[in-house]
Write a protein that holds these residues in place. Structure first.
Motif, PDB file in Angstrom:
ATOM      1  N   TYR A  99       0.752  -1.128  -0.098  1.00  0.00           N
ATOM      2  CA  TYR A  99      -0.011  -0.159  -0.012  1.00  0.00           C
ATOM      3  C   TYR A  99       0.987   1.256   0.055  1.00  0.00           C
ATOM      4  O   TYR A  99       2.067   1.272   0.658  1.00  0.00           O
ATOM      5  N   PRO A 100       0.588   2.117  -0.757  1.00  0.00           N
ATOM      6  CA  PRO A 100      -0.434   2.532  -1.839  1.00  0.00           C
ATOM      7  C   PRO A 100      -0.595   1.550  -2.748  1.00  0.00           C
ATOM      8  O   PRO A 100       0.466   0.678  -3.051  1.00  0.00           O
ATOM      9  N   LEU A 101      -1.740   1.230  -3.358  1.00  0.00           N
ATOM     10  CA  LEU A 101      -2.001   0.144  -4.239  1.00  0.00           C
ATOM     11  C   LEU A 101      -1.357   0.239  -5.534  1.00  0.00           C
ATOM     12  O   LEU A 101      -1.276   1.197  -6.116  1.00  0.00           O
ATOM     13  N   PHE A 102      -1.044  -0.801  -6.307  1.00  0.00           N
ATOM     14  CA  PHE A 102      -0.521  -1.025  -7.431  1.00  0.00           C
ATOM     15  C   PHE A 102      -1.471  -1.855  -8.152  1.00  0.00           C
ATOM     16  O   PHE A 102      -1.646  -3.206  -7.916  1.00  0.00           O
ATOM     17  N   LEU A 103      -2.362  -1.374  -8.970  1.00  0.00           N
ATOM     18  CA  LEU A 103      -3.183  -2.104  -9.834  1.00  0.00           C
ATOM     19  C   LEU A 103      -2.584  -2.495 -11.292  1.00  0.00           C
ATOM     20  O   LEU A 103      -2.134  -1.641 -12.069  1.00  0.00           O
ATOM     21  N   LYS A 104      -2.473  -4.058 -11.381  1.00  0.00           N
ATOM     22  CA  LYS A 104      -1.842  -4.370 -12.632  1.00  0.00           C
ATOM     23  C   LYS A 104      -2.802  -4.938 -13.499  1.00  0.00           C
ATOM     24  O   LYS A 104      -3.588  -5.919 -13.363  1.00  0.00           O
ATOM     25  N   PRO A 105      -2.723  -4.335 -14.895  1.00  0.00           N
ATOM     26  CA  PRO A 105      -3.569  -5.013 -15.847  1.00  0.00           C
ATOM     27  C   PRO A 105      -3.367  -6.335 -16.426  1.00  0.00           C
ATOM     28  O   PRO A 105      -2.230  -6.614 -16.632  1.00  0.00           O
ATOM     29  N   LEU A 106      -4.261  -6.967 -16.251  1.00  0.00           N
ATOM     30  CA  LEU A 106      -3.880  -8.695 -16.388  1.00  0.00           C
ATOM     31  C   LEU A 106      -4.092  -9.273 -17.679  1.00  0.00           C
ATOM     32  O   LEU A 106      -3.230  -9.820 -18.357  1.00  0.00           O
ATOM     33  N   LYS A 107      -5.290  -8.820 -18.383  1.00  0.00           N
ATOM     34  CA  LYS A 107      -5.589  -9.504 -19.700  1.00  0.00           C
ATOM     35  C   LYS A 107      -6.788  -8.500 -20.415  1.00  0.00           C
ATOM     36  O   LYS A 107      -7.518  -7.719 -19.860  1.00  0.00           O
ATOM     37  N   ARG A 108      -6.916  -8.930 -21.698  1.00  0.00           N
ATOM     38  CA  ARG A 108      -7.785  -7.972 -22.340  1.00  0.00           C
ATOM     39  C   ARG A 108      -9.087  -8.836 -22.309  1.00  0.00           C
ATOM     40  O   ARG A 108      -9.365 -10.126 -22.116  1.00  0.00           O
ATOM     41  N   ARG A 109     -10.045  -8.132 -22.193  1.00  0.00           N
ATOM     42  CA  ARG A 109     -11.589  -8.724 -22.133  1.00  0.00           C
ATOM     43  C   ARG A 109     -12.030  -9.490 -23.188  1.00  0.00           C
ATOM     44  O   ARG A 109     -11.754  -8.853 -24.363  1.00  0.00           O
ATOM     45  N   LYS A 110     -12.551 -10.754 -23.145  1.00  0.00           N
ATOM     46  CA  LYS A 110     -13.221 -11.220 -24.226  1.00  0.00           C
ATOM     47  C   LYS A 110     -14.725 -11.188 -24.146  1.00  0.00           C
ATOM     48  O   LYS A 110     -15.363 -11.941 -23.231  1.00  0.00           O
ATOM     49  N   TYR A 111     -15.336 -10.626 -25.461  1.00  0.00           N
ATOM     50  CA  TYR A 111     -16.573 -10.233 -25.527  1.00  0.00           C
ATOM     51  C   TYR A 111     -17.211 -11.397 -26.226  1.00  0.00           C
ATOM     52  O   TYR A 111     -18.477 -11.793 -26.433  1.00  0.00           O
ATOM     53  N   PHE A 112     -16.424 -12.294 -27.211  1.00  0.00           N
ATOM     54  CA  PHE A 112     -17.002 -13.356 -28.247  1.00  0.00           C
ATOM     55  C   PHE A 112     -16.233 -14.189 -28.118  1.00  0.00           C
ATOM     56  O   PHE A 112     -14.924 -14.198 -27.703  1.00  0.00           O
ATOM     57  N   ARG A 113     -17.005 -15.436 -28.334  1.00  0.00           N
ATOM     58  CA  ARG A 113     -16.411 -16.814 -28.214  1.00  0.00           C
ATOM     59  C   ARG A 113     -15.336 -16.850 -29.631  1.00  0.00           C
ATOM     60  O   ARG A 113     -15.734 -16.492 -30.678  1.00  0.00           O
ATOM     61  N   VAL A 114     -14.314 -17.586 -29.413  1.00  0.00           N
ATOM     62  CA  VAL A 114     -13.470 -17.969 -30.520  1.00  0.00           C
ATOM     63  C   VAL A 114     -14.028 -18.997 -31.678  1.00  0.00           C
ATOM     64  O   VAL A 114     -14.674 -20.067 -30.998  1.00  0.00           O
ATOM     65  N   ARG A 115     -14.024 -18.793 -32.712  1.00  0.00           N
ATOM     66  CA  ARG A 115     -14.874 -19.738 -33.826  1.00  0.00           C
ATOM     67  C   ARG A 115     -14.028 -20.922 -33.939  1.00  0.00           C
ATOM     68  O   ARG A 115     -12.883 -20.846 -33.906  1.00  0.00           O
ATOM     69  N   GLU A 116     -14.853 -22.163 -33.721  1.00  0.00           N
ATOM     70  CA  GLU A 116     -14.276 -23.388 -33.921  1.00  0.00           C
ATOM     71  C   GLU A 116     -13.627 -23.687 -35.254  1.00  0.00           C
ATOM     72  O   GLU A 116     -14.466 -23.475 -36.257  1.00  0.00           O
ATOM     73  N   GLU A 117     -12.553 -24.236 -35.235  1.00  0.00           N
ATOM     74  CA  GLU A 117     -12.037 -24.598 -36.655  1.00  0.00           C
ATOM     75  C   GLU A 117     -12.148 -25.978 -36.858  1.00  0.00           C
ATOM     76  O   GLU A 117     -12.022 -26.877 -35.888  1.00  0.00           O
ATOM     77  N   TRP A 118     -11.948 -26.387 -37.865  1.00  0.00           N
ATOM     78  CA  TRP A 118     -11.923 -27.865 -38.534  1.00  0.00           C
ATOM     79  C   TRP A 118     -10.761 -28.399 -38.045  1.00  0.00           C
ATOM     80  O   TRP A 118      -9.476 -28.218 -37.827  1.00  0.00           O
ATOM     81  N   ASN A 119     -10.972 -29.656 -37.341  1.00  0.00           N
ATOM     82  CA  ASN A 119      -9.894 -30.257 -36.619  1.00  0.00           C
ATOM     83  C   ASN A 119     -10.086 -32.056 -36.832  1.00  0.00           C
ATOM     84  O   ASN A 119     -11.159 -32.471 -36.625  1.00  0.00           O
ATOM     85  N   ILE A 120      -9.072 -32.718 -37.570  1.00  0.00           N
ATOM     86  CA  ILE A 120      -9.177 -34.035 -37.926  1.00  0.00           C
ATOM     87  C   ILE A 120      -9.429 -34.952 -36.626  1.00  0.00           C
ATOM     88  O   ILE A 120     -10.078 -35.906 -36.600  1.00  0.00           O
ATOM     89  N   MET A 121      -8.682 -34.414 -35.470  1.00  0.00           N
ATOM     90  CA  MET A 121      -8.991 -35.110 -34.198  1.00  0.00           C
ATOM     91  C   MET A 121     -10.569 -35.418 -33.798  1.00  0.00           C
ATOM     92  O   MET A 121     -10.871 -36.229 -33.337  1.00  0.00           O
ATOM     93  N   ASP A 122     -11.244 -34.280 -34.226  1.00  0.00           N
ATOM     94  CA  ASP A 122     -12.801 -34.579 -33.825  1.00  0.00           C
ATOM     95  C   ASP A 122     -13.551 -35.770 -34.706  1.00  0.00           C
ATOM     96  O   ASP A 122     -14.298 -36.442 -34.029  1.00  0.00           O
ATOM     97  N   TYR A 123     -12.847 -36.049 -35.807  1.00  0.00           N
ATOM     98  CA  TYR A 123     -13.585 -37.007 -36.760  1.00  0.00           C
ATOM     99  C   TYR A 123     -12.887 -38.478 -35.911  1.00  0.00           C
ATOM    100  O   TYR A 123     -13.462 -39.539 -36.070  1.00  0.00           O
TER     101      TYR A 123
END
Length: 199
Positions: A99-123
């Motif tokens: 103290y006094p406080l140190f506020l650390k930026p951690l990450k960017r906010r995610k408002y959208f889901r990442v689009r799923e991509e084709w993966n051979i392991m799914d088959y």
């Protein structure tokens, strides 16, 4: 009158990978106890929340793009400050912060889901594929793995049980049933015409 205190601190610069502009700290809004007391960040990153009474308070930072973890600030009646990490999973765990406080930026906010991509392991991991491929592989690989000649002969001599000749085939029964029904329908259609012809 009850004595009040000021919570002070500074927002640390954002890392390069967070892609924040130079004046991003001025968009941060500091809120104590869900907005009961508010503070705003200056261009140099420093902030102050005034008029806070003694007690245990949760300090949160709101920014539209960047997430800063919340903190717990304890203020004694004599004006002593103690800051620690806020953990909802382990509330009794105490990790002290300066103290006094140190506020650390951690990450960017995610408002959208990442689009799923084709993966051979799914088959490959599909249950239907596994049900077909695994027994086939076992049939091909097992004879080669077994070195004992007697065991090999036993595996080769295993016969699939066949349906006895006396038991009627279900497909033949179904075909004959449908064919018989159809002949009956044709006869019924033909009978009224014959009756009219006789008249």
């Amino acid at each position: 009158a009850k004595e009040v205190f000021n919570i002070e601190g500074i927002v640390l610069p954002a890392a390069v990978e967070l892609q924040a502009d130079e004046k991003w700290p001025i968009d941060i809004r500091i809120a104590v106890n869900g907005g009961e007391y508010l503070g705003f960040v200056r261009e140099n990153g420093s902030f102050m929340v005034s008029g806070v009474p003694p007690g245990s308070h949760i300090l949160e930072s709101y920014h539209s793009d960047i997430y800063i973890p919340p903190l717990r600030v304890d203020i004694s009646s004599r004006g002593k400050f103690r800051a620690r990490k806020l953990s909802h999973i382990r509330p009794k765990q105490i990790i002290k912060l300066p103290y006094p406080l140190f506020l650390k930026p951690l990450k960017r906010r995610k408002y959208f889901r990442v689009r799923e991509e084709w993966n051979i392991m799914d088959y490959v991991l599909n249950p239907m594929v596994l049900l077909m491929v695994v027994p086939l592989l076992l049939m091909l690989i097992l004879p080669r793995l077994i070195s004992d000649p007697e065991t090999k002969r036993e595996i080769e001599n295993i016969q699939i049980p066949r349906i006895p000749s006396g038991v009627p085939d279900f497909s033949d029964m179904l075909t004959s049933f449908l064919a018989g029904k159809r002949q009956g329908e044709l006869q019924q259609k033909a009978s009224p015409k014959n009756a009219k012809a006789k008249r």
